[in-house]
Design a protein around this motif. Structure first.
Motif, PDB file in Angstrom:
ATOM      1  N   TRP A  83      51.858  30.699   8.888  1.00  0.00           N
ATOM      2  CA  TRP A  83      51.482  30.650  10.306  1.00  0.00           C
ATOM      3  C   TRP A  83      52.664  30.909  11.237  1.00  0.00           C
ATOM      4  CZ3 TRP A  83      54.446  26.846  12.421  1.00  0.00           C
ATOM      5  CH2 TRP A  83      54.759  25.732  11.629  1.00  0.00           C
ATOM      6  N   PHE A  84      52.293  31.471  12.388  1.00  0.00           N
ATOM      7  CA  PHE A  84      53.191  31.607  13.530  1.00  0.00           C
ATOM      8  C   PHE A  84      52.587  30.895  14.739  1.00  0.00           C
ATOM      9  CE2 PHE A  84      53.751  35.289  10.806  1.00  0.00           C
ATOM     10  CZ  PHE A  84      55.100  35.206  10.528  1.00  0.00           C
ATOM     11  N   GLY A  85      51.365  30.414  14.555  1.00  0.00           N
ATOM     12  CA  GLY A  85      50.674  29.615  15.551  1.00  0.00           C
ATOM     13  C   GLY A  85      49.853  28.557  14.827  1.00  0.00           C
ATOM     14  N   LEU A  86      49.663  27.399  15.441  1.00  0.00           N
ATOM     15  CA  LEU A  86      48.943  26.296  14.809  1.00  0.00           C
ATOM     16  C   LEU A  86      47.913  25.699  15.756  1.00  0.00           C
ATOM     17  CD1 LEU A  86      51.657  24.169  12.948  1.00  0.00           C
ATOM     18  CD2 LEU A  86      49.788  25.445  11.892  1.00  0.00           C
ATOM     19  N   MET A  87      46.858  25.171  15.176  1.00  0.00           N
ATOM     20  CA  MET A  87      45.877  24.396  15.932  1.00  0.00           C
ATOM     21  C   MET A  87      46.027  22.920  15.555  1.00  0.00           C
ATOM     22  SD  MET A  87      42.438  26.783  15.606  1.00  0.00           S
ATOM     23  CE  MET A  87      42.287  26.541  13.836  1.00  0.00           C
ATOM     24  N   ASN A  88      45.477  22.086  16.383  1.00  0.00           N
ATOM     25  CA  ASN A  88      45.333  20.667  16.055  1.00  0.00           C
ATOM     26  C   ASN A  88      46.654  19.933  15.841  1.00  0.00           C
ATOM     27  OD1 ASN A  88      42.543  21.031  16.145  1.00  0.00           O
ATOM     28  ND2 ASN A  88      42.451  21.565  13.972  1.00  0.00           N
ATOM     29  N   LEU A  89      47.685  20.299  16.598  1.00  0.00           N
ATOM     30  CA  LEU A  89      48.883  19.461  16.599  1.00  0.00           C
ATOM     31  C   LEU A  89      48.553  18.208  17.394  1.00  0.00           C
ATOM     32  CD1 LEU A  89      51.643  22.163  17.165  1.00  0.00           C
ATOM     33  CD2 LEU A  89      51.226  20.848  15.079  1.00  0.00           C
ATOM     34  N   ARG A  90      48.513  17.084  16.722  1.00  0.00           N
ATOM     35  CA  ARG A  90      47.867  15.906  17.294  1.00  0.00           C
ATOM     36  C   ARG A  90      48.803  14.993  18.092  1.00  0.00           C
ATOM     37  NH1 ARG A  90      46.164  17.437  12.502  1.00  0.00           N
ATOM     38  NH2 ARG A  90      43.936  17.801  12.147  1.00  0.00           N
ATOM     39  N   THR A  91      50.077  14.988  17.733  1.00  0.00           N
ATOM     40  CA  THR A  91      50.983  14.046  18.378  1.00  0.00           C
ATOM     41  C   THR A  91      52.194  14.787  18.967  1.00  0.00           C
ATOM     42  OG1 THR A  91      52.328  13.646  16.397  1.00  0.00           O
ATOM     43  CG2 THR A  91      50.335  12.308  16.664  1.00  0.00           C
ATOM     44  N   ASP A  92      52.895  14.100  19.857  1.00  0.00           N
ATOM     45  CA  ASP A  92      54.114  14.680  20.424  1.00  0.00           C
ATOM     46  C   ASP A  92      55.154  14.927  19.335  1.00  0.00           C
ATOM     47  OD1 ASP A  92      53.048  14.654  22.951  1.00  0.00           O
ATOM     48  OD2 ASP A  92      53.981  12.744  23.530  1.00  0.00           O
ATOM     49  N   LYS A  93      55.202  14.042  18.343  1.00  0.00           N
ATOM     50  CA  LYS A  93      56.139  14.216  17.236  1.00  0.00           C
ATOM     51  C   LYS A  93      55.836  15.506  16.469  1.00  0.00           C
ATOM     52  CE  LYS A  93      57.740  12.098  12.934  1.00  0.00           C
ATOM     53  NZ  LYS A  93      57.596  10.966  11.991  1.00  0.00           N
ATOM     54  N   GLU A  94      54.561  15.755  16.174  1.00  0.00           N
ATOM     55  CA  GLU A  94      54.181  16.983  15.466  1.00  0.00           C
ATOM     56  C   GLU A  94      54.539  18.213  16.289  1.00  0.00           C
ATOM     57  OE1 GLU A  94      50.048  16.514  14.706  1.00  0.00           O
ATOM     58  OE2 GLU A  94      50.353  15.437  12.811  1.00  0.00           O
ATOM     59  N   LYS A  95      54.291  18.159  17.577  1.00  0.00           N
ATOM     60  CA  LYS A  95      54.614  19.287  18.456  1.00  0.00           C
ATOM     61  C   LYS A  95      56.112  19.550  18.488  1.00  0.00           C
ATOM     62  CE  LYS A  95      50.556  18.490  21.356  1.00  0.00           C
ATOM     63  NZ  LYS A  95      50.048  17.982  22.655  1.00  0.00           N
ATOM     64  N   PHE A 128      54.771  42.455  -0.115  1.00  0.00           N
ATOM     65  CA  PHE A 128      54.318  41.218   0.512  1.00  0.00           C
ATOM     66  C   PHE A 128      52.796  41.143   0.396  1.00  0.00           C
ATOM     67  CE2 PHE A 128      58.211  42.229   2.808  1.00  0.00           C
ATOM     68  CZ  PHE A 128      58.865  41.018   2.833  1.00  0.00           C
ATOM     69  N   PHE A 129      52.282  39.947   0.262  1.00  0.00           N
ATOM     70  CA  PHE A 129      50.835  39.758   0.267  1.00  0.00           C
ATOM     71  C   PHE A 129      50.538  38.440   0.955  1.00  0.00           C
ATOM     72  CE2 PHE A 129      46.628  38.796  -1.402  1.00  0.00           C
ATOM     73  CZ  PHE A 129      46.003  40.022  -1.280  1.00  0.00           C
ATOM     74  N   ALA A 130      49.603  38.459   1.872  1.00  0.00           N
ATOM     75  CA  ALA A 130      49.267  37.249   2.623  1.00  0.00           C
ATOM     76  C   ALA A 130      47.803  36.890   2.419  1.00  0.00           C
ATOM     77  CB  ALA A 130      49.558  37.448   4.106  1.00  0.00           C
ATOM     78  N   VAL A 131      47.544  35.608   2.224  1.00  0.00           N
ATOM     79  CA  VAL A 131      46.189  35.105   1.965  1.00  0.00           C
ATOM     80  C   VAL A 131      45.847  34.044   3.009  1.00  0.00           C
ATOM     81  CG1 VAL A 131      44.668  33.978   0.296  1.00  0.00           C
ATOM     82  CG2 VAL A 131      46.496  35.492  -0.511  1.00  0.00           C
ATOM     83  N   PHE A 132      44.669  34.199   3.600  1.00  0.00           N
ATOM     84  CA  PHE A 132      44.224  33.240   4.609  1.00  0.00           C
ATOM     85  C   PHE A 132      42.810  32.769   4.315  1.00  0.00           C
ATOM     86  CE2 PHE A 132      47.656  33.594   7.594  1.00  0.00           C
ATOM     87  CZ  PHE A 132      48.197  34.841   7.326  1.00  0.00           C
ATOM     88  N   SER A 133      42.466  31.643   4.882  1.00  0.00           N
ATOM     89  CA  SER A 133      41.107  31.116   4.809  1.00  0.00           C
ATOM     90  C   SER A 133      40.445  31.263   6.173  1.00  0.00           C
ATOM     91  CB  SER A 133      41.135  29.641   4.405  1.00  0.00           C
ATOM     92  OG  SER A 133      39.871  29.053   4.595  1.00  0.00           O
ATOM     93  N   ASP A 134      39.152  31.561   6.183  1.00  0.00           N
ATOM     94  CA  ASP A 134      38.468  31.650   7.480  1.00  0.00           C
ATOM     95  C   ASP A 134      37.811  30.326   7.873  1.00  0.00           C
ATOM     96  OD1 ASP A 134      36.378  31.647   5.724  1.00  0.00           O
ATOM     97  OD2 ASP A 134      35.694  33.673   6.179  1.00  0.00           O
ATOM     98  N   ASP A 135      38.153  29.246   7.144  1.00  0.00           N
ATOM     99  CA  ASP A 135      37.679  27.927   7.581  1.00  0.00           C
ATOM    100  C   ASP A 135      38.811  26.899   7.591  1.00  0.00           C
ATOM    101  OD1 ASP A 135      38.101  27.540   4.894  1.00  0.00           O
ATOM    102  OD2 ASP A 135      36.120  26.679   4.483  1.00  0.00           O
ATOM    103  N   ASP A 136      40.044  27.392   7.792  1.00  0.00           N
ATOM    104  CA  ASP A 136      41.202  26.498   7.855  1.00  0.00           C
ATOM    105  C   ASP A 136      41.220  25.807   9.216  1.00  0.00           C
ATOM    106  OD1 ASP A 136      43.873  25.429   8.115  1.00  0.00           O
ATOM    107  OD2 ASP A 136      44.475  26.750   6.478  1.00  0.00           O
ATOM    108  N   GLU A 137      41.278  24.485   9.210  1.00  0.00           N
ATOM    109  CA  GLU A 137      41.223  23.710  10.460  1.00  0.00           C
ATOM    110  C   GLU A 137      42.545  23.711  11.219  1.00  0.00           C
ATOM    111  OE1 GLU A 137      39.901  19.820   9.503  1.00  0.00           O
ATOM    112  OE2 GLU A 137      37.869  20.452   8.930  1.00  0.00           O
ATOM    113  N   ASP A 138      43.643  24.076  10.541  1.00  0.00           N
ATOM    114  CA  ASP A 138      44.956  24.006  11.178  1.00  0.00           C
ATOM    115  C   ASP A 138      45.583  25.379  11.426  1.00  0.00           C
ATOM    116  OD1 ASP A 138      45.148  21.120  11.264  1.00  0.00           O
ATOM    117  OD2 ASP A 138      45.424  21.187   9.100  1.00  0.00           O
ATOM    118  N   VAL A 139      45.320  26.336  10.541  1.00  0.00           N
ATOM    119  CA  VAL A 139      45.944  27.662  10.640  1.00  0.00           C
ATOM    120  C   VAL A 139      44.911  28.662  11.135  1.00  0.00           C
ATOM    121  CG1 VAL A 139      47.136  29.504   9.404  1.00  0.00           C
ATOM    122  CG2 VAL A 139      47.547  27.109   8.775  1.00  0.00           C
TER     123      VAL A 139
END
Length: 199
Positions: free
Chosen positions: A132-144, A167-178
């Motif tokens: 990732w280069f971007g994230l969802m669901n960073l929940r706390t100030d510490k995580e941010k 290079f090969f990259a694998v992603f999920s289309d139901d990842d809650e964070d990425v």
């Protein structure tokens, strides 16, 4: 006369055996030096024993590869410099027989490690799972705060591509964070290939 001839023949046989063993030794040394090495880098808050890491390590080892899944430093509060340095220390001298598998923040750590290599150093390739280069669901100030340098410090992809074209990259289309938007970033980088899949 006979004893001298026998002694000479014995010496010649010993010399032949020495040459044969020397060749065998050199072959073994060469094979050990060219044995593929695979380094699996876990993610933020992860460990070498979690998830699919032990299974993948075992599968690679069955094929005769040297595999290491290092415990990354201060995994609950990962820092770019410490992680890149740790990978460098674990890998030692990288070459075209050196491969990487990263998960989550481990993907970025590998990319930043590759970015730090001397220009003429080549590696075999890398596989990125949920990088990732971007994230969802960073929940706390510490995580941010922890994520901030990883999200904001730029990566020189042109430098990275000097070290391997595989290079090969694998992603999920139901990842809650990425978010799947990260896939687009990999797709925009020449020589990166990304797939959507479940894991």
């Amino acid at each position: 006369g006979t004893s001298a001839a026998a002694l000479l023949a014995s010496v010649e046989n010993m010399e032949k055996e020495y040459v044969r063993f020397k060749q065998l030794y050199e072959k073994c040394v060469l094979e050990s030096q060219t044995k593929k090495r695979i380094f699996i880098i876990h993610g933020w808050g992860g460990s070498p024993e979690e998830g699919w890491f032990p299974w993948l390590k075992h599968e690679f080892e069955k094929k005769g590869y040297y595999v290491e899944v290092p415990a990354m430093p201060d995994t609950e509060r990962p820092e770019i410099g410490a992680w890149v340095l740790h990978i460098a220390n674990i890998v030692g001298e990288a070459d075209e027989h050196t491969f990487f598998v990263g998960h989550s923040i481990g993907c970025q750590a590998i990319l930043r490690y590759l970015e730090s290599l001397p220009v003429d150093t080549k590696v075999g390739g890398a596989v990125f799972v949920a990088g990732w280069f971007g994230l969802m669901n960073l929940r706390t100030d510490k995580e941010k705060q922890i994520a901030k340098p990883w999200l904001e410090c730029p990566i020189d992809f042109e430098k990275i591509k000097q070290h391997t074209k595989t290079f090969f990259a694998v992603f999920s289309d139901d990842d809650e964070d990425v978010p799947l938007d990260n896939k687009k970033i990999f797709e925009e980088i020449e020589n990166f290939f990304a797939d959507r899949c479940y894991y």
